[in-house]
Design a protein around this motif. Structure first.
Motif, PDB file in Angstrom:
ATOM      1  N   ASN A   1     -90.274  35.021 -55.976  1.00  0.00           N
ATOM      2  CA  ASN A   1     -90.494  34.891 -54.511  1.00  0.00           C
ATOM      3  C   ASN A   1     -91.253  33.820 -54.447  1.00  0.00           C
ATOM      4  O   ASN A   1     -91.878  32.918 -55.209  1.00  0.00           O
ATOM      5  CB  ASN A   1     -91.530  36.003 -54.080  1.00  0.00           C
ATOM      6  CG  ASN A   1     -90.511  37.448 -54.121  1.00  0.00           C
ATOM      7  OD1 ASN A   1     -90.752  38.125 -54.905  1.00  0.00           O
ATOM      8  ND2 ASN A   1     -89.558  37.460 -53.201  1.00  0.00           N
ATOM      9  N   VAL A   2     -91.466  33.093 -53.167  1.00  0.00           N
ATOM     10  CA  VAL A   2     -92.136  31.888 -52.973  1.00  0.00           C
ATOM     11  C   VAL A   2     -93.166  32.346 -51.710  1.00  0.00           C
ATOM     12  O   VAL A   2     -92.545  32.871 -50.652  1.00  0.00           O
ATOM     13  CB  VAL A   2     -91.210  30.723 -52.524  1.00  0.00           C
ATOM     14  CG1 VAL A   2     -92.186  29.441 -52.046  1.00  0.00           C
ATOM     15  CG2 VAL A   2     -90.406  30.462 -53.813  1.00  0.00           C
ATOM     16  N   ALA A   3     -94.260  31.734 -51.651  1.00  0.00           N
ATOM     17  CA  ALA A   3     -95.243  31.811 -50.357  1.00  0.00           C
ATOM     18  C   ALA A   3     -95.806  30.363 -50.282  1.00  0.00           C
ATOM     19  O   ALA A   3     -96.222  29.786 -51.161  1.00  0.00           O
ATOM     20  CB  ALA A   3     -96.484  32.842 -50.852  1.00  0.00           C
ATOM     21  N   ILE A   4     -95.665  29.900 -49.168  1.00  0.00           N
ATOM     22  CA  ILE A   4     -96.201  28.704 -48.775  1.00  0.00           C
ATOM     23  C   ILE A   4     -97.467  28.747 -47.755  1.00  0.00           C
ATOM     24  O   ILE A   4     -97.541  29.479 -46.875  1.00  0.00           O
ATOM     25  CB  ILE A   4     -95.209  27.884 -47.903  1.00  0.00           C
ATOM     26  CG1 ILE A   4     -93.960  27.787 -48.785  1.00  0.00           C
ATOM     27  CG2 ILE A   4     -95.696  26.515 -47.773  1.00  0.00           C
ATOM     28  CD1 ILE A   4     -92.799  28.927 -48.496  1.00  0.00           C
ATOM     29  N   ILE A   5     -98.723  28.141 -48.269  1.00  0.00           N
ATOM     30  CA  ILE A   5     -99.912  28.345 -47.684  1.00  0.00           C
ATOM     31  C   ILE A   5    -100.482  27.173 -47.241  1.00  0.00           C
ATOM     32  O   ILE A   5    -100.165  26.014 -47.681  1.00  0.00           O
ATOM     33  CB  ILE A   5    -100.871  29.310 -48.398  1.00  0.00           C
ATOM     34  CG1 ILE A   5    -100.892  28.551 -49.853  1.00  0.00           C
ATOM     35  CG2 ILE A   5    -100.084  30.593 -48.440  1.00  0.00           C
ATOM     36  CD1 ILE A   5    -101.874  27.616 -49.972  1.00  0.00           C
TER      37      ILE A   5
END
Length: 350
Positions: A176-180
């Motif tokens: 998974n990827v999370a961009i913050i």
């Protein structure tokens, strides 16, 4: 590290031709967005396990922005999953309001968060943005296919090329990827009433209003914590200090959220999450509710912050870069692939 050359003053990528700007994502609606810490608190401190059936978390699940993180990543070139029950989340961050950001440059953060198969612990490995790696060809064929700073992959091919580059470099399959956006530190810390951070040395911020930080345990409000997390030029190890400061602030926020009554009080929790005003996006397959439920037994004491093994900084042509320690990095990521926590921690200490 003090004898090594300093990292580049800005994040501009020195290329022979013009670098295309990374794709822009739609600005998400404020109250339905998490920044990194809000996401980590929910999924790593177990709040979501208690709230997974609630309308609030479900509304967040529906409203959060989704990105095409894997659509352009060739499946044939991706590493195989070894420890199938473990989970690897790629956290990509920038500080869009960093005073040093000029000319469209970004202060990129790349973290491989490894969640063990039994969900009893997590290891967060920071990869310095100037790490010199091989970047695969971009989808349009115009860029990549050569060695460059790892954060060049975002400018050349957006999130999918970052995923492809990290997977190729580490050999670890990203789930998974999370961009913050790290600028959200300010609102998060203020929502908690401040945090306590052990300052490593006396120094003055290079940004207005030029705060003075004193060595030892200090209580920081949101503006102070964000300022502290941005500092690097006053330290002998440059960008490594910035990574260290970010890790300190993340841990302090998690600890304060867990011990300050925020997680046990639905009203405070709602205020806390809504105070994290800046954007986060996740890939199309990531379920916040499922992740939160899986992580309900994990606490901040089970998190270990690591940094990608390096041999220090140097220059390649006109660029200031970070050189990996190939042998140690291979040992570390092989342990991540096999979900061997003891070997991960042992490799990180060498």
């Amino acid at each position: 590290m003090s004898s090594q050359p300093h990292l580049a003053e800005t994040e501009k990528i020195n290329l022979p031709g013009q670098v295309p700007q990374p794709p822009k994502h739609k600005k998400p609606r404020k109250r339905l967005r998490y920044v990194l810490i809000g996401l980590l608190v929910v999924v790593l401190l177990g709040v979501g396990g208690a709230l997974a059936g609630g309308l609030y978390l479900r509304s967040v699940e529906k409203g959060i922005e989704r990105v095409d993180a894997f659509d352009d990543v060739p499946e044939a070139e991706r590493p195989q999953k070894v420890a199938t029950e473990a989970r690897n989340i790629l956290l990509l961050g920038s500080d869009s309001r960093d005073p040093e950001n000029t000319g469209g440059s970004r202060s990129d953060t790349i973290i491989v968060a490894h969640l063990t198969a039994d969900r009893s612990s997590a290891q967060l490995i920071s990869i310095p943005r100037d790490t010199w790696v091989n970047v695969p060809k971009s989808k349009d064929g115009q860029h990549g296919g050569r060695d460059a700073k790892i954060n060049a992959s975002y400018a050349w091919g957006g999130i999918p090329l970052v995923v492809q580059t990290v997977e190729k470099y580490t050999g670890v399959r990203i789930d998974n990827v999370a961009i913050i956006d790290f600028a959200g530190f300010k609102e998060i810390v203020d929502a908690l009433g401040g945090i306590d951070v052990d300052i490593e040395q006396n120094f003055t911020s290079i940004h207005e209003p030029f705060r003075k930080f004193e060595k030892g345990m200090q209580h920081l409000d949101g503006a102070e914590a964000l300022d502290y997390a941005r500092q690097r030029k006053q330290f002998a190890d440059g960008d490594f200090a910035r990574i260290r400061h970010q890790q300190q602030v993340i841990r302090a926020i998690l600890d304060k959220a867990a011990t300050g009554g925020t997680l046990a009080n639905p009203s405070k929790l709602t205020d806390f999450l809504e105070a994290t005003a800046d954007a986060v996006s996740v890939d199309k397959t990531m379920s916040i509710i499922d992740t939160a439920t899986q992580m309900r037994g994990l606490r901040s004491g089970n998190l270990t912050f690591l940094t990608n093994p390096t041999k220090g900084t140097g220059r390649v042509g006109s660029e200031s870069v970070v050189f990996e320690d190939k042998a140690k990095a291979k040992e570390l990521y092989d342990a991540v692939k096999r979900d061997s926590v003891s070997e991960i921690l042992s490799a990180a200490k060498k």
